[in-house]
Motif scaffolding. Structure first.
Motif, PDB file in Angstrom:
ATOM      1  N   ASN A  16      73.172  21.705  31.385  1.00 10.96           N
ATOM      2  CA  ASN A  16      73.850  20.406  31.316  1.00 10.96           C
ATOM      3  C   ASN A  16      74.533  20.062  32.634  1.00 10.96           C
ATOM      4  OD1 ASN A  16      73.119  19.871  28.664  1.00 10.96           O
ATOM      5  ND2 ASN A  16      74.924  20.876  27.832  1.00 10.96           N
ATOM      6  N   LYS A  17      74.921  21.083  33.385  1.00 13.60           N
ATOM      7  CA  LYS A  17      75.549  20.872  34.688  1.00 13.60           C
ATOM      8  C   LYS A  17      74.580  20.140  35.629  1.00 13.60           C
ATOM      9  CE  LYS A  17      78.122  23.638  38.026  1.00 13.60           C
ATOM     10  NZ  LYS A  17      78.564  24.973  38.404  1.00 13.60           N
ATOM     11  N   ILE A  18      73.303  20.485  35.557  1.00  7.63           N
ATOM     12  CA  ILE A  18      72.294  19.835  36.391  1.00  7.63           C
ATOM     13  C   ILE A  18      72.106  18.377  35.939  1.00  7.63           C
ATOM     14  CG2 ILE A  18      69.867  19.868  37.122  1.00  7.63           C
ATOM     15  CD1 ILE A  18      71.598  22.167  38.243  1.00  7.63           C
ATOM     16  N   GLN A  26      76.967  22.232  45.513  1.00  9.02           N
ATOM     17  CA  GLN A  26      77.444  23.059  44.398  1.00  9.02           C
ATOM     18  C   GLN A  26      76.315  23.933  43.864  1.00  9.02           C
ATOM     19  OE1 GLN A  26      80.638  23.532  43.183  1.00  9.02           O
ATOM     20  NE2 GLN A  26      79.614  25.209  42.126  1.00  9.02           N
ATOM     21  N   ARG A  27      75.095  23.391  43.790  1.00  9.08           N
ATOM     22  CA  ARG A  27      73.950  24.195  43.351  1.00  9.08           C
ATOM     23  C   ARG A  27      73.715  25.352  44.324  1.00  9.08           C
ATOM     24  NH1 ARG A  27      71.545  19.114  42.828  1.00  9.08           N
ATOM     25  NH2 ARG A  27      70.010  19.646  44.410  1.00  9.08           N
ATOM     26  N   THR A  28      73.855  25.089  45.628  1.00  8.54           N
ATOM     27  CA  THR A  28      73.700  26.141  46.634  1.00  8.54           C
ATOM     28  C   THR A  28      74.779  27.204  46.455  1.00  8.54           C
ATOM     29  OG1 THR A  28      72.679  24.611  48.189  1.00  8.54           O
ATOM     30  CG2 THR A  28      73.629  26.617  49.111  1.00  8.54           C
ATOM     31  N   LYS A  29      75.993  26.775  46.181  1.00  2.00           N
ATOM     32  CA  LYS A  29      77.084  27.724  45.952  1.00  2.00           C
ATOM     33  C   LYS A  29      76.793  28.580  44.713  1.00  2.00           C
ATOM     34  CE  LYS A  29      82.046  27.941  45.161  1.00  2.00           C
ATOM     35  NZ  LYS A  29      83.271  27.200  44.915  1.00  2.00           N
ATOM     36  N   ASP A  30      76.316  27.948  43.634  1.00  2.00           N
ATOM     37  CA  ASP A  30      75.944  28.689  42.416  1.00  2.00           C
ATOM     38  C   ASP A  30      74.880  29.729  42.739  1.00  2.00           C
ATOM     39  OD1 ASP A  30      77.679  27.077  40.933  1.00  2.00           O
ATOM     40  OD2 ASP A  30      76.066  25.828  40.111  1.00  2.00           O
ATOM     41  N   LYS A  31      73.852  29.310  43.469  1.00  2.00           N
ATOM     42  CA  LYS A  31      72.743  30.204  43.814  1.00  2.00           C
ATOM     43  C   LYS A  31      73.233  31.391  44.645  1.00  2.00           C
ATOM     44  CE  LYS A  31      68.355  30.271  46.291  1.00  2.00           C
ATOM     45  NZ  LYS A  31      67.426  29.502  47.108  1.00  2.00           N
ATOM     46  N   ASN A  32      74.086  31.130  45.621  1.00  2.00           N
ATOM     47  CA  ASN A  32      74.603  32.207  46.471  1.00  2.00           C
ATOM     48  C   ASN A  32      75.469  33.184  45.683  1.00  2.00           C
ATOM     49  OD1 ASN A  32      73.259  31.189  48.708  1.00  2.00           O
ATOM     50  ND2 ASN A  32      75.026  30.029  49.432  1.00  2.00           N
ATOM     51  N   ALA A  64      78.841  30.614  23.038  1.00  2.00           N
ATOM     52  CA  ALA A  64      77.460  30.870  23.447  1.00  2.00           C
ATOM     53  C   ALA A  64      76.757  29.556  23.776  1.00  2.00           C
ATOM     54  CB  ALA A  64      76.703  31.597  22.337  1.00  2.00           C
ATOM     55  N   LEU A  65      75.995  29.570  24.856  1.00  2.00           N
ATOM     56  CA  LEU A  65      75.215  28.394  25.236  1.00  2.00           C
ATOM     57  C   LEU A  65      74.029  28.224  24.296  1.00  2.00           C
ATOM     58  CD1 LEU A  65      74.966  28.780  29.128  1.00  2.00           C
ATOM     59  CD2 LEU A  65      76.448  27.230  27.848  1.00  2.00           C
ATOM     60  N   ASP A  66      73.620  26.980  24.093  1.00  2.00           N
ATOM     61  CA  ASP A  66      72.348  26.737  23.412  1.00  2.00           C
ATOM     62  C   ASP A  66      71.269  27.444  24.225  1.00  2.00           C
ATOM     63  OD1 ASP A  66      73.776  25.047  21.752  1.00  2.00           O
ATOM     64  OD2 ASP A  66      73.051  23.213  22.713  1.00  2.00           O
ATOM     65  N   THR A  67      70.269  27.938  23.555  1.00  2.00           N
ATOM     66  CA  THR A  67      69.230  28.703  24.241  1.00  2.00           C
ATOM     67  C   THR A  67      68.632  27.931  25.412  1.00  2.00           C
ATOM     68  OG1 THR A  67      68.733  29.863  22.187  1.00  2.00           O
ATOM     69  CG2 THR A  67      67.065  29.960  23.910  1.00  2.00           C
ATOM     70  N   SER A  68      68.316  26.665  25.221  1.00  2.00           N
ATOM     71  CA  SER A  68      67.703  25.885  26.303  1.00  2.00           C
ATOM     72  C   SER A  68      68.656  25.678  27.473  1.00  2.00           C
ATOM     73  CB  SER A  68      67.193  24.537  25.785  1.00  2.00           C
ATOM     74  OG  SER A  68      68.259  23.788  25.241  1.00  2.00           O
ATOM     75  N   ASN A  69      69.953  25.710  27.230  1.00  2.00           N
ATOM     76  CA  ASN A  69      70.913  25.513  28.311  1.00  2.00           C
ATOM     77  C   ASN A  69      71.091  26.745  29.198  1.00  2.00           C
ATOM     78  OD1 ASN A  69      71.561  22.805  28.053  1.00  2.00           O
ATOM     79  ND2 ASN A  69      72.978  23.215  26.384  1.00  2.00           N
ATOM     80  N   THR A  70      70.508  27.874  28.819  1.00  2.00           N
ATOM     81  CA  THR A  70      70.568  29.075  29.658  1.00  2.00           C
ATOM     82  C   THR A  70      69.543  29.041  30.793  1.00  2.00           C
ATOM     83  OG1 THR A  70      69.012  30.325  28.290  1.00  2.00           O
ATOM     84  CG2 THR A  70      71.364  30.504  27.718  1.00  2.00           C
ATOM     85  N   VAL A  71      68.672  28.061  30.785  1.00  2.00           N
ATOM     86  CA  VAL A  71      67.563  28.011  31.748  1.00  2.00           C
ATOM     87  C   VAL A  71      68.042  27.909  33.195  1.00  2.00           C
ATOM     88  CG1 VAL A  71      65.528  26.689  32.461  1.00  2.00           C
ATOM     89  CG2 VAL A  71      65.929  27.157  30.054  1.00  2.00           C
ATOM     90  N   TYR A  72      69.157  27.255  33.442  1.00  2.00           N
ATOM     91  CA  TYR A  72      69.692  27.186  34.811  1.00  2.00           C
ATOM     92  C   TYR A  72      70.008  28.596  35.314  1.00  2.00           C
ATOM     93  CZ  TYR A  72      72.807  25.629  38.646  1.00  2.00           C
ATOM     94  OH  TYR A  72      73.414  25.406  39.853  1.00  2.00           O
ATOM     95  N   MET A  73      70.659  29.400  34.485  1.00  2.00           N
ATOM     96  CA  MET A  73      70.976  30.789  34.836  1.00  2.00           C
ATOM     97  C   MET A  73      69.686  31.594  35.007  1.00  2.00           C
ATOM     98  SD  MET A  73      74.062  31.250  32.070  1.00  2.00           S
ATOM     99  CE  MET A  73      74.445  32.945  32.445  1.00  2.00           C
ATOM    100  N   LEU A  74      68.774  31.442  34.063  1.00  2.00           N
ATOM    101  CA  LEU A  74      67.509  32.167  34.087  1.00  2.00           C
ATOM    102  C   LEU A  74      66.756  31.914  35.387  1.00  2.00           C
ATOM    103  CD1 LEU A  74      64.939  32.335  31.202  1.00  2.00           C
ATOM    104  CD2 LEU A  74      64.222  31.775  33.500  1.00  2.00           C
TER     105      LEU A  74
END
Length: 112
Positions: A16-18, A26-32, A64-74
């Protein structure tokens, strides 16, 4: 060959953040942040010479996140631990999200 990886201390980030349109900095910071934490717990990079079936089990102590919302982390984890992640290398993913006594991600990788 089946390998299991347990990752702890990763920030909980929802897809949802995306959708909210966060800035690329911010995405670069998350990735790093993810790269630093994941590499401290799993130093290998899995070769693109094989294909893999990968299962991600996201465990959350609170909210807990909805399963589909874990995709950013994945996706960030996948880009760190695999040399390549094309459909030929990773033809199958399984994702589970659930409440648990602590926050962690269990990744099960089966080399095909």
């Amino acid at each position: 060959m089946i390998r299991e990886i347990i990752l702890k201390d990763l920030p909980k980030l929802s897809l949802n953040k995306i959708y909210a349109g966060i800035h690329w900095t911010q995405r670069t910071k998350d990735k790093n942040t993810y790269k630093m934490i994941v590499k401290s717990q799993f130093k290998e990079v899995l070769s693109k010479d094989f294909s893999y079936k990968v299962s991600y089990e996201f465990n959350f102590k609170r909210n807990a996140l909805d399963t589909s919302n874990t995709v950013y982390m994945l996706k960030m984890i996948e880009d760190i631990i695999f040399e390549d992640d094309t459909y030929k290398i990773i033809p199958e993913l399984n994702i589970k999200s659930q409440k648990a006594k602590e926050d962690f991600i269990k990744i099960t990788i089966e080399q095909l």
